[in-house]
Write an enzyme that holds these catalytic residues in place. Sequence first.
Site, PDB file in Angstrom:
ATOM      1  N   GLU A  46       0.901  -1.133   0.022  1.00 44.76           N
ATOM      2  CA  GLU A  46      -0.155  -0.033   0.047  1.00 44.76           C
ATOM      3  C   GLU A  46       0.713   1.305  -0.149  1.00 44.76           C
ATOM      4  OE1 GLU A  46      -3.210  -0.507  -1.258  1.00 44.76           O
ATOM      5  OE2 GLU A  46      -3.582  -1.577   0.344  1.00 44.76           O
ATOM      6  N   ASP A  48       3.019   2.258  -4.930  1.00 41.69           N
ATOM      7  CA  ASP A  48       2.728   2.353  -6.349  1.00 41.69           C
ATOM      8  C   ASP A  48       3.560   3.915  -6.812  1.00 41.69           C
ATOM      9  OD1 ASP A  48       0.648   3.867  -5.629  1.00 41.69           O
ATOM     10  OD2 ASP A  48      -0.845   3.161  -7.054  1.00 41.69           O
ATOM     11  N   SER A  50     -26.066   6.316 -15.897  1.00 43.76           N
ATOM     12  CA  SER A  50     -25.690   5.138 -14.902  1.00 43.76           C
ATOM     13  C   SER A  50     -26.810   4.553 -14.289  1.00 43.76           C
ATOM     14  CB  SER A  50     -24.849   5.791 -13.687  1.00 43.76           C
ATOM     15  OG  SER A  50     -24.516   5.114 -12.820  1.00 43.76           O
ATOM     16  N   GLY A  89     -17.046   3.748  -2.420  1.00 42.59           N
ATOM     17  CA  GLY A  89     -16.348   4.397  -1.297  1.00 42.59           C
ATOM     18  C   GLY A  89     -15.909   3.461  -0.434  1.00 42.59           C
ATOM     19  N   LEU A 109     -12.362   0.069  -2.853  1.00 41.83           N
ATOM     20  CA  LEU A 109     -12.207  -1.357  -3.631  1.00 41.83           C
ATOM     21  C   LEU A 109     -12.172  -0.937  -5.101  1.00 41.83           C
ATOM     22  CD1 LEU A 109     -14.663  -3.486  -1.568  1.00 41.83           C
ATOM     23  CD2 LEU A 109     -12.216  -3.489  -1.394  1.00 41.83           C
ATOM     24  N   SER A 127     -13.880   1.181  -7.287  1.00 41.54           N
ATOM     25  CA  SER A 127     -15.010   1.391  -8.085  1.00 41.54           C
ATOM     26  C   SER A 127     -14.468   2.273  -9.189  1.00 41.54           C
ATOM     27  CB  SER A 127     -16.241   1.965  -7.649  1.00 41.54           C
ATOM     28  OG  SER A 127     -16.114   2.819  -6.826  1.00 41.54           O
ATOM     29  N   ASP A 153      -4.568   0.466  -9.042  1.00 42.02           N
ATOM     30  CA  ASP A 153      -5.969   0.323  -9.151  1.00 42.02           C
ATOM     31  C   ASP A 153      -6.265  -0.228 -10.495  1.00 42.02           C
ATOM     32  OD1 ASP A 153      -5.985   0.986  -6.620  1.00 42.02           O
ATOM     33  OD2 ASP A 153      -7.055   3.024  -6.853  1.00 42.02           O
ATOM     34  N   TYR A 167      -4.206  11.775   1.087  1.00 46.11           N
ATOM     35  CA  TYR A 167      -3.324  11.077  -0.030  1.00 46.11           C
ATOM     36  C   TYR A 167      -2.541  12.000  -0.887  1.00 46.11           C
ATOM     37  CZ  TYR A 167      -2.622   7.989  -3.791  1.00 46.11           C
ATOM     38  OH  TYR A 167      -1.952   6.744  -4.776  1.00 46.11           O
TER      39      TYR A 167
END
Length: 392
Positions: free
Chosen positions: A46, A49, A80, A133, A136, A138, A183, A235
């Site tokens: 984690e 990258d 969507s 959220g 994972l 999305s 990701d 981040y």
Amino acid sequence: MSGAPDTKVPSDREAAARAADAFTARFGSAPEGVWAAPGRVNVIGEHTDYNGGHVLPVALPHTTRAAAARRDDGRLVLVSAQHPDGDADVAVADLAPGTPGGWAGYPAGVVDQLREHVPGGLSLLVDGDVPAGAGLSSSAALECAVALALRDLFDLDLGPGDLVDVARRAENDFVGAPTGILDQSASVLCTAGHALHLDTRDRSSEQVPLDLEAAGLALLVVDSGTTHDHAASGYGERRRECEEAARRLGVGLLCEVAGVDALAPLDDGTGRGALLLRRARHVVSEDARVEEVVGLLRAGGDPREVGPVLTAGHASLRDDFEVSVPELDTVVEVALAAGAHGARMVGGGFGGSAVALVDAAAVDDVTAAVTERAGAPRSYVVVPAAGARRLS
Ligand code: GLA
């Protein structure tokens, strides 16, 4: 996958039919195709990258589907199933960061990357079941499904690495989230039954067989119920701290450093130096943990030995990198107390999910414990699934 009925993942065939039907209902004619790309959970590695280190993700069985057809009026029309009030209709020529925003910014960002190939425009309907959220990916699933659709519809000469770059640049340049390539690489490159061992510096990769079921084990993903927002969170700050630490050490990327001992010069007696040392120590030790886990899996011993390495990764993310939150710490502690061999938060942090390595026979106990004692709303047993693909 266990959990509430709404977490059931449709077969590729069902998923394709559902997306195509919804497209036809909305646009009045059938799509030219349906493409799918999965979310991911990272086993270990984690915040390595964007520091030139290694990662070890697996693809989730959950995917985002894109049903698409070319247009000739120069417009990009985005619909969507998950955002019924969030349609977007914009001229391809007018695409710009923030226009459109919200969920539509992700597919629009991909079209923007390839806009010279899409002058006539595109109709796109998105459907999917990657939990949003929950850390994972999305957003990467959505970007990668659209990138694949554009490649096929416009006959573009894009290899897997190019698709990863197009999707990642959409997220960085259009949506404005300064992420690395974990990701999107996971979503495009992962294969069923394997973890993807990726060197983010030279982009070389290897598929590592991961058959936990055969060892009587399960990978349990636990959604802590706290949501994150990379763009608004720490981040970017962590990324800048890593860059500063690398600069002070005279290397281009932190993972070029030989080992944690070589980080000592960062400790210059100031608070800033001590903080940068902790950040860099996470990155360099985490990169070593990826190699340790891959070594254990390759050696073919008992995969339970991976557990403590995952737990050490959590401590490092919590104490040195400071991207965990109390809810995730609690999930990890409760899972371990309930018998997990190892557990850690996954993804960028500041909320989202944790992953735990548990005996298959203990899945129900650990699930009950994290639900009752850590308030986790959802948990899933994940078997490594396939990467992005055309469904129809
Ligand atoms: C997010 C980013 C990735 C990676 C992880 C942390 O998921 O999108 O690029 O940096 O956080 O490992």
